[in-house]
Enzyme design. Structure first.
Site, PDB file in Angstrom:
ATOM      1  N   ASP A  32       0.829  -1.199   0.000  1.00 54.50           N
ATOM      2  CA  ASP A  32       0.000   0.000   0.000  1.00 54.50           C
ATOM      3  C   ASP A  32       0.868   1.255   0.000  1.00 54.50           C
ATOM      4  OD1 ASP A  32      -2.048   1.889   0.454  1.00 54.50           O
ATOM      5  OD2 ASP A  32      -3.182   0.463   1.675  1.00 54.50           O
ATOM      6  N   THR A  73      -6.823   3.463  -2.420  1.00 53.87           N
ATOM      7  CA  THR A  73      -6.622   2.067  -2.016  1.00 53.87           C
ATOM      8  C   THR A  73      -7.718   1.136  -2.525  1.00 53.87           C
ATOM      9  OG1 THR A  73      -5.403   2.736  -0.046  1.00 53.87           O
ATOM     10  CG2 THR A  73      -6.397   0.540  -0.015  1.00 53.87           C
ATOM     11  N   ASN A  94     -12.425   5.088  -2.076  1.00 54.60           N
ATOM     12  CA  ASN A  94     -12.554   4.381  -0.802  1.00 54.60           C
ATOM     13  C   ASN A  94     -13.969   4.535  -0.265  1.00 54.60           C
ATOM     14  OD1 ASN A  94      -9.871   3.556  -0.833  1.00 54.60           O
ATOM     15  ND2 ASN A  94      -9.171   5.340   0.315  1.00 54.60           N
ATOM     16  N   ASP A 156      -9.523  -3.750   5.844  1.00 50.97           N
ATOM     17  CA  ASP A 156     -10.583  -4.626   5.340  1.00 50.97           C
ATOM     18  C   ASP A 156     -10.642  -4.610   3.814  1.00 50.97           C
ATOM     19  OD1 ASP A 156     -12.030  -2.122   4.888  1.00 50.97           O
ATOM     20  OD2 ASP A 156     -12.656  -2.225   6.973  1.00 50.97           O
ATOM     21  N   ASP A 297       1.267   2.649   3.904  1.00 46.04           N
ATOM     22  CA  ASP A 297       0.345   3.734   3.592  1.00 46.04           C
ATOM     23  C   ASP A 297       0.128   4.632   4.804  1.00 46.04           C
ATOM     24  OD1 ASP A 297      -1.663   4.897   1.642  1.00 46.04           O
ATOM     25  OD2 ASP A 297      -2.990   4.437   3.314  1.00 46.04           O
ATOM     26  N   HIS A 301       1.484   8.477   4.823  1.00 47.10           N
ATOM     27  CA  HIS A 301       0.590   9.619   5.030  1.00 47.10           C
ATOM     28  C   HIS A 301       1.092  10.516   6.156  1.00 47.10           C
ATOM     29  CE1 HIS A 301      -2.740   9.205   2.279  1.00 47.10           C
ATOM     30  NE2 HIS A 301      -2.827   7.908   2.522  1.00 47.10           N
ATOM     31  N   ASP A 344      -1.052  -0.388  -4.762  1.00 50.05           N
ATOM     32  CA  ASP A 344      -2.393   0.115  -5.081  1.00 50.05           C
ATOM     33  C   ASP A 344      -2.385   1.574  -5.522  1.00 50.05           C
ATOM     34  OD1 ASP A 344      -1.627   0.989  -2.588  1.00 50.05           O
ATOM     35  OD2 ASP A 344      -3.571   0.665  -1.635  1.00 50.05           O
ATOM     36  N   HIS A 345      -1.273   2.269  -5.321  1.00 47.58           N
ATOM     37  CA  HIS A 345      -1.084   3.657  -5.750  1.00 47.58           C
ATOM     38  C   HIS A 345       0.288   4.094  -5.280  1.00 47.58           C
ATOM     39  CE1 HIS A 345      -1.777   4.790  -1.572  1.00 47.58           C
ATOM     40  NE2 HIS A 345      -2.908   4.104  -1.604  1.00 47.58           N
ATOM     41  N   HIS A 482      -2.391  11.010  -1.916  1.00 46.45           N
ATOM     42  CA  HIS A 482      -2.390  10.416  -3.262  1.00 46.45           C
ATOM     43  C   HIS A 482      -3.783  10.560  -3.835  1.00 46.45           C
ATOM     44  CE1 HIS A 482      -4.370   6.927  -1.364  1.00 46.45           C
ATOM     45  NE2 HIS A 482      -3.474   7.093  -0.397  1.00 46.45           N
TER      46      HIS A 482
END
Length: 541
Positions: A32, A73, A94, A156, A297, A301, A344-345, A482
């Site tokens: 992530d 994500t 999301n 999740d 991730d 952040h 995922d990014h 992102h």
């Protein structure tokens, strides 16, 4: 053998009728927020058995990109496994605004199911909002449900969306009790092995130790100095510097595990236990394990791409990957397992940091933009609650109000698209009407079109200039974010390793939607039903 047939011909016919060789287990690894350059930025400090092993013994697609916006994500995981874009699989963010309820809907939420493994509501989740099949679904269909499919992640959505609709199980972390949980969508109670894993209380162990650097801090020369004004801090922490006193900041829950490298270690340990306990790869057909490492991730952040914290996270993740690869070797053998690693990014550099280097950057306050837009529409079309929400760089109109006022929806969209481009940092706006009537083969228009779904997306899509943030508060933004269409968010790694994968690399442009059809081709099964990507086998040979 038929009478008169030579032994050589008989052997060739026997070989041709033999079932195609397939891997015993496919492991999908999603990191992530892993920018592409992290693969090489910290290269000299990686061990020989983690990222370097995947690159050196596997096949590296060095020019792999996302082909839509927004890069988040939920859409990322869905696109990897469906082989298509949000315009087809429906996970457009999301979360997104639901006009029917007047509230945002989370991409994996499902109030019709209940939590398994906790008394919280963290398990009211399923893949019900994803409307396309996944490669994991297609594997279940192709083997008449004999294949085992399991997804796992701290998040999740990082577990549920890759595992697909027909999965045997998906597991994710509940910070309220420090355990891996699931939902009644998959099962009525946790398997004994999951309960035993939870009983080990690993989060307590990880959260009882301060976060120190793996190497002497002077060796982190690929990062800015430790104390930066644009880095975030843990609650209760005065400065964003090492060592981070995790036991003092953890609070009453286990959620802080997500924001330290030990979250990756915990995920890795659970993945190993899933392979062992479920006998993955020892089936008569191919099994599939989808693993997502979420901690990079959270850490990214908070601190941003140039931080020592991010560098330390990847050095430690490298060790976790090395341990996982060794475990797979010991359990099944490299030649029997097909592994891919991607993200995922990506992530943007902090605009304050970029400005220090005289690189164009900035941040725009979404609240100010929304308030200004509402006032403008009231002046132009009359006073009314025209705007319902501004989510994922998208403006949603209140369609009930538009109809009651007998206003022209297309005029509202076009006027809003024009008005939004007045703000600093806005590059271009697209009305939903224009997206419905037009088609772009490449460029920014294509990215926006691929992320647009008519009955879920907004009425106007806004894109920011490179280097600009959307900021929901005032002042200097911390860490990173992102979601943009620019290379720092779209360019991510794609590594293939293991079963029938030769060592090599290619700079041919590939897209994230190529992963699922490639797996389908290798397994000789049907690709996911919404697939728009292409199989990459011809480049890997």
């Amino acid at each position: 053998m038929l009478i008169g047939m030579s032994p050589a011909i008989a052997q060739r016919k026997k070989s041709k009728s033999k079932a195609p060789e397939k891997p015993k287990l496919v492991i999908g690894i999603v990191v992530d927020q892993m920018r592409y350059d992290y693969l090489y930025r910290y290269w000299d400090k990686y061990s020989a058995n983690g990222f370097k092993r995947l690159v050196g013994e596997g096949f590296n697609f060095r020019n792999n990109h996302y082909n839509y916006v927004p890069t988040y994500t939920g859409p990322g995981h869905a696109s990897i496994y469906t082989g298509t874009t949000p315009s087809m699989h429906g996970i457009i963010g999301n979360d997104w605004y639901n006009r029917a309820t007047g509230h945002n809907i989370y991409c994996a939420e499902d109030k019709s199911v209940n939590t398994v493994g906790s008394s919280s509501q963290a398990g009211q989740m399923s893949p019900v909002n994803m409307i396309a099949s996944t490669i994991t679904d297609e594997l279940k269909l192709a083997t008449n449900q004999k294949s085992k499919v399991i997804g796992l992640s701290l998040k999740d959505r990082g577990s549920i969306l890759p595992a697909g609709h027909a999965a045997d199980a998906a597991y994710w972390f509940d910070g309220s009790n420090g355990s891996m949980i699931s939902s009644t969508y998959y099962m009525q109670q946790l398997p004994a092995w999951v309960q035993a894993f939870n009983d080990r209380k690993l989060p307590n162990q990880y959260l009882s130790q301060p976060w120190t650097t793996l190497l002497p801090i002077a060796q982190y020369t690929q990062s800015t100095a430790d104390d930066q004004a644009f880095e975030g801090t843990f609650v209760g922490e005065e400065k964003p510097v090492f060592p981070h006193n995790i036991p003092a900041f953890r609070g009453k829950t286990f959620d802080l595990l997500r924001s330290i490298p030990a979250g990756n270690t915990y995920t890795k340990e659970f993945a190993k236990e899933a392979i062992r306990a479920e006998n993955l790869g020892k089936n008569t057909v191919t099994d599939f394990l989808a693993v997502s490492f979420s901690s990079p991730d959270y850490i990214g952040h908070q601190y941003g791409p140039n931080s020592i914290e991010v560098e330390d996270t990847y050095l430690r993740l490298d060790q976790d990957l090395a341990d996982l690869l060794k475990f797979v070797d010991d359990q099944l053998g490299k030649e029997n397992v097909l592994i891919f690693l991607t993200a995922d990014h990506g992530a943007a550099h902090n605009p304050t940091y970029l400005k220090q280097l005289r690189i164009p950057a900035g941040n725009t306050n979404i609240g100010v933009m929304t308030d200004s837009l509402k006032k403008h529409l009231n002046q132009k079309f009359g006073t009314a609650d025209w705007v319902s929400a501004f989510v994922n760089q998208q403006v949603y109109f209140n369609h009930a109000v538009v109809e009651s006022k007998k206003a022209n929806l297309v005029e509202l969209q076009e006027e809003t698209a024009r008005f939004m481009q007045r703000f600093p940092g806005i590059l271009r706006s697209f009305s939903a009407d224009a997206l419905m009537k037009s088609h772009w083969e490449r460029g920014l228009g294509m990215l926006v079109e691929n992320g647009y779904m008519p009955y879920r997306s907004g009425d106007v899509m806004v894109t920011f200039q490179p280097g600009w943030y959307e900021n929901y508060g005032r002042g200097m933004p911390k860490g990173t974010t992102h979601g943009s269409p620019w290379a720092y968010d779209t360019h991510i790694p794609l590594l293939w390793y293991g079963w029938q994968i030769p060592a090599g690399e290619s700079t041919v442009r590939t897209e994230i939607i190529d992963i699922a059809p490639s797996i389908a081709a290798w397994l000789r099964i049907q690709e996911p039903n919404g697939t728009m990507g292409r199989a990459l086998l011809e480049y890997v040979r």
